[in-house]
Design an enzyme around this catalytic site. Structure first.
Site, PDB file in Angstrom:
ATOM      1  N   ALA A 283       0.964  -1.331  -0.232  1.00 32.22           N
ATOM      2  CA  ALA A 283       0.044   0.223   0.148  1.00 32.22           C
ATOM      3  C   ALA A 283       0.828   1.014  -0.175  1.00 32.22           C
ATOM      4  O   ALA A 283       1.668   1.256   0.271  1.00 32.22           O
ATOM      5  CB  ALA A 283      -0.804   0.061   1.056  1.00 32.22           C
ATOM      6  N   GLU A 284       0.609   2.275  -0.836  1.00 33.77           N
ATOM      7  CA  GLU A 284       1.600   2.980  -1.311  1.00 33.77           C
ATOM      8  C   GLU A 284       1.424   4.203   0.106  1.00 33.77           C
ATOM      9  O   GLU A 284       3.005   5.503  -0.074  1.00 33.77           O
ATOM     10  CB  GLU A 284       1.850   3.918  -2.697  1.00 33.77           C
ATOM     11  CG  GLU A 284      -0.015   4.618  -2.987  1.00 33.77           C
ATOM     12  CD  GLU A 284      -0.534   3.948  -3.286  1.00 33.77           C
ATOM     13  OE1 GLU A 284      -0.820   2.012  -3.131  1.00 33.77           O
ATOM     14  OE2 GLU A 284      -1.484   4.635  -3.792  1.00 33.77           O
ATOM     15  N   ASN A 285       0.745   4.011   0.522  1.00 30.43           N
ATOM     16  CA  ASN A 285       0.215   5.083   1.720  1.00 30.43           C
ATOM     17  C   ASN A 285       1.448   4.477   3.213  1.00 30.43           C
ATOM     18  O   ASN A 285       2.163   4.940   4.000  1.00 30.43           O
ATOM     19  CB  ASN A 285      -0.453   5.709   2.516  1.00 30.43           C
ATOM     20  CG  ASN A 285      -1.427   3.924   2.619  1.00 30.43           C
ATOM     21  OD1 ASN A 285      -0.940   2.991   2.191  1.00 30.43           O
ATOM     22  ND2 ASN A 285      -1.882   3.929   4.047  1.00 30.43           N
TER      23      ASN A 285
END
Lengths: 454, 454
Positions: A283-285
């Protein structure tokens, strides 16, 4: 020992001035310095330029400063959650500098690291590269991006020690360390303050060298934007043919791969990854090892995915900040990404972030993903609602990336995309025919000699 | 689950080829992948380009590969500990690409992050910037540096889980995470392997996404290069006037400052920092909060300073990798650095790393420090052994940095240095006179109207 303040108002005293550039941590509402934002509103400071991945929601986070018209300009990657934002932007009251999410993270990281500019592939060939210097390295073109240095950084951490060393919690880390690094003065709000020496020195996420003031937050509301629970997920428009698409895409996963699934329909693919292989979801967060949606009562505001949904983390998962997360993406350490699209060109250009005339929400991390991930698979309808093909000679919508798509899976079939050779149909979906594919595709399409039927 | 190997030889099988570029972690002998280096030697691979901050010592670490002439080229910041190196270099058998330490760390970090090139102030105006593109940002000139991508990364970590997530120990972290990131294939040797899910996800230093193979090291010798114990430190040439210089420089420290003390004489300054202020000392190999030298028996091979001496860490200290360490330096987060010098010019040019004709050892972190730290104080003799002044109109030796020195403290006095206005004597050392200063200084020197006498 750092100056410790008893309230966010006091912590901001003497640190805020009209016209400042302020970098504020957080992704969506996760990990935002909520008490410092309220205090910033109450300070009355005006004409602010705010660097923040998002702009809050109407009545929380940076949305509070939009209500009071204290923000002159936002530098963000995605501003789609905020109606006040849209109104002020459309009326010309508010400036917006949209920046791809990974580029934004890296600009802050570079600003803090004394690097005035760096080259990235992200946004090459798109509107966001217009006017920026280009350079070719090893035969590939890159865009020069300038770093960001802020006057003031507003940061949320989980814990601080009195020397200012910080520890963040789960995906609430995100942009926070980067905002601390990029700021000439950094004020941190924490949930807990401990004595120096309490933390294991190997477990500190950010050195106190970056921190100027600390306040223990009065209370933390930590609202959840997309409370999503196990077994209660519905994706609009799910159907048997969608299921076929998801299953077919899942066949592209190999054991040991790291993958990133786009928001919405692409998340369904996770349900069809074969049991006998291990695929680790990014998840790029700031999470590697995304798990299922939580059981009711187990949701955690500090643990969300890039769609801002509550998730869980699997054994073997790890958290990191947004610069590190997009370093993984940009550096080719993610093997595969599944994304939706509005249009794809014959040679793999992708348009999936902006419809001219509609309110611009921003690309989020899409431009970074398509430029960095090794293989991009598009999951979409073959034909738009108006009957026009979404697979075409040239995209008419603004691009997310140039020559970035490797495969398209629609309700008609599976297509390989080559940046030089173009489109090849390799597999027909159940009920579809070659004639239908040719008729509904807006560009030449080769038919594989070993075309697979279903 | 990552492939787990029982020996370093097996772990390298099929991964090594002649002519490869290999990035190897470690600072000095601290945190080097010692078992993998032996296995690399035994593999017989030739014509290697090795990216590593140092080149080992004659009979340990990368020195082993020099003995067998397997290395064609080294990319390093400092190679001064290795006689075989010198011999092969002088005979033309071995190529050397010297790179400032922080630039080297950032080149690896950038290579891993998909950034082909970045601008840095480090090395501007020096030999190491020759032939590289320059660009001006906000009125200051910067050098374009290209990133490094390696075919193979050899990495030492403390612990891994079976998903490849890594935890490093103390200053043995250094270049290791960066070598993992910059490599197309990464092989890690660890002291301990645990099940996935054992590590707290917030405490993982490097995601398994960067790791391809794991071997549990057979044994770790961990030799110490500079075993240094509390109460047993002697610095060559210490004298009452040196003590005056150290005490005078210590007056420049203010409460809350972060400082970096150069190797040798400058380390003495730490002894004179007033008790009523807190100054946090930075070691550029990855430690904020350097403590005193250890008591006998408490020395730890994984805990050294930039001079490779065993040290301790104070409560409130933190460890980080070399890219983060030099991000602090380059980004101006270190307030003050005290360094030695061979020559300083009227306008603050500094030469302290290279004497033409002598064996080049490399700049280590000096070029990064002088370009990034807010205030550079030089502690040196006023006059060289041959009687010539070390303070002069133009440095004749190759520069470490241009217009970087803010203050010089010699046995004659204290000088402010302004990049435009030049040199001003602000304080006379005990026993020195203005006449003596003027006579022994090789450039114009202004005398402060409020000159302080001692």
């Amino acid at each position: 020992m750092k100056p410790i303040f008893q309230s966010a108002d006091e912590a901001l005293k003497g640190a805020v001035a009209d016209g400042m550039t302020i970098a504020a941590g957080g992704f969506g509402l996760c990990g935002i310095p909520e008490n410092l934002i309220v205090a910033l509103r109450d300070s009355g400071a005006k004409n602010l330029t705010v660097v923040s991945n998002n702009a809050g929601v109407d009545n929380f986070g940076l949305g509070l400063l939009l209500q009071t018209r204290q923000i002159k300009k936002m530098i963000s990657s995605y501003v789609g959650e905020n109606a006040i934002f849209e109104k002020q932007f459309l009326s010309g009251e508010l400036e917006l500098e949209l920046t791809p999410q990974g580029t934004l993270a890296e600009k802050l990281r570079a600003g803090g690291a004394g690097i005035p500019a760096f080259y990235t592939r992200t946004a090459y060939g798109t509107l966001m590269a217009e006017g920026k210097p280009l350079e070719t390295f090893d035969g590939r073109e890159y865009v020069l991006e300038k770093s960001i240095v802020a006057d003031l950084g507003l940061v949320k951490a989980w814990k601080a020690d009195k020397a200012g060393n910080l520890i963040f919690r789960k995906t609430a880390r995100n942009f926070n360390p980067l905002c601390a690094k990029a700021a000439r003065m950094c004020i941190v709000e924490v949930e807990e303050l401990v004595e120096s020496g309490t933390f294991e020195p190997d477990q500190i996420h950010l050195s106190g060298a970056y921190v100027d003031r600390i306040v223990v937050g009065g209370k933390f509301e930590k609202p959840i934007e997309q409370r999503t629970l196990a077994g209660k997920v519905t994706v609009k428009g799910f159907s048997p043919i969608r299921e076929w698409q998801a299953k077919r895409i899942a066949q592209e996963f190999k054991d040991g791969m790291y993958a990133n699934l786009g928001i919405g329909m692409p998340t369904l693919v996770a349900n069809y990854i074969p049991d006998n292989i291990t695929v680790t979801l990014h998840a790029e967060n700031g999470l590697m090892g995304v798990g299922p949606f939580p059981e009711e009562g187990r949701e955690d505001a500090d643990l969300i995915n890039a769609g801002k949904q509550t998730v869980t983390a699997l054994p073997g998962s790890s958290y990191f900040d947004s610069a590190e997360s997009f370093a993984m993406v940009r550096g080719g350490h993610i093997d595969l990404s599944v994304l939706g699209a509005m249009q794809v060109s014959e040679f793999g250009d992708l348009a999936n972030w902006m419809i001219p005339g509609s309110m611009i929400k921003g690309p989020g991390g899409a431009m970074d993903l398509v430029s960095g991930v090794k293989k991009i698979i598009i999951m979409m309808d073959h034909v738009a609602k108006d009957g026009s093909s979404k697979v075409m000679k040239e995209c008419s919508l603004p691009l997310t990336g140039k020559n970035v798509v490797s495969m398209i899976v629609t309700e008609l079939g599976v297509f390989n995309v080559d940046p030089k050779l173009g489109l090849t149909l390799i597999e027909l979906a159940p009920g579809a025919s070659v004639e239908q594919v040719v008729a509904q595709t807006g560009c030449p399409v080769k038919i594989a000699t070993n075309l697979k039927l279903n």
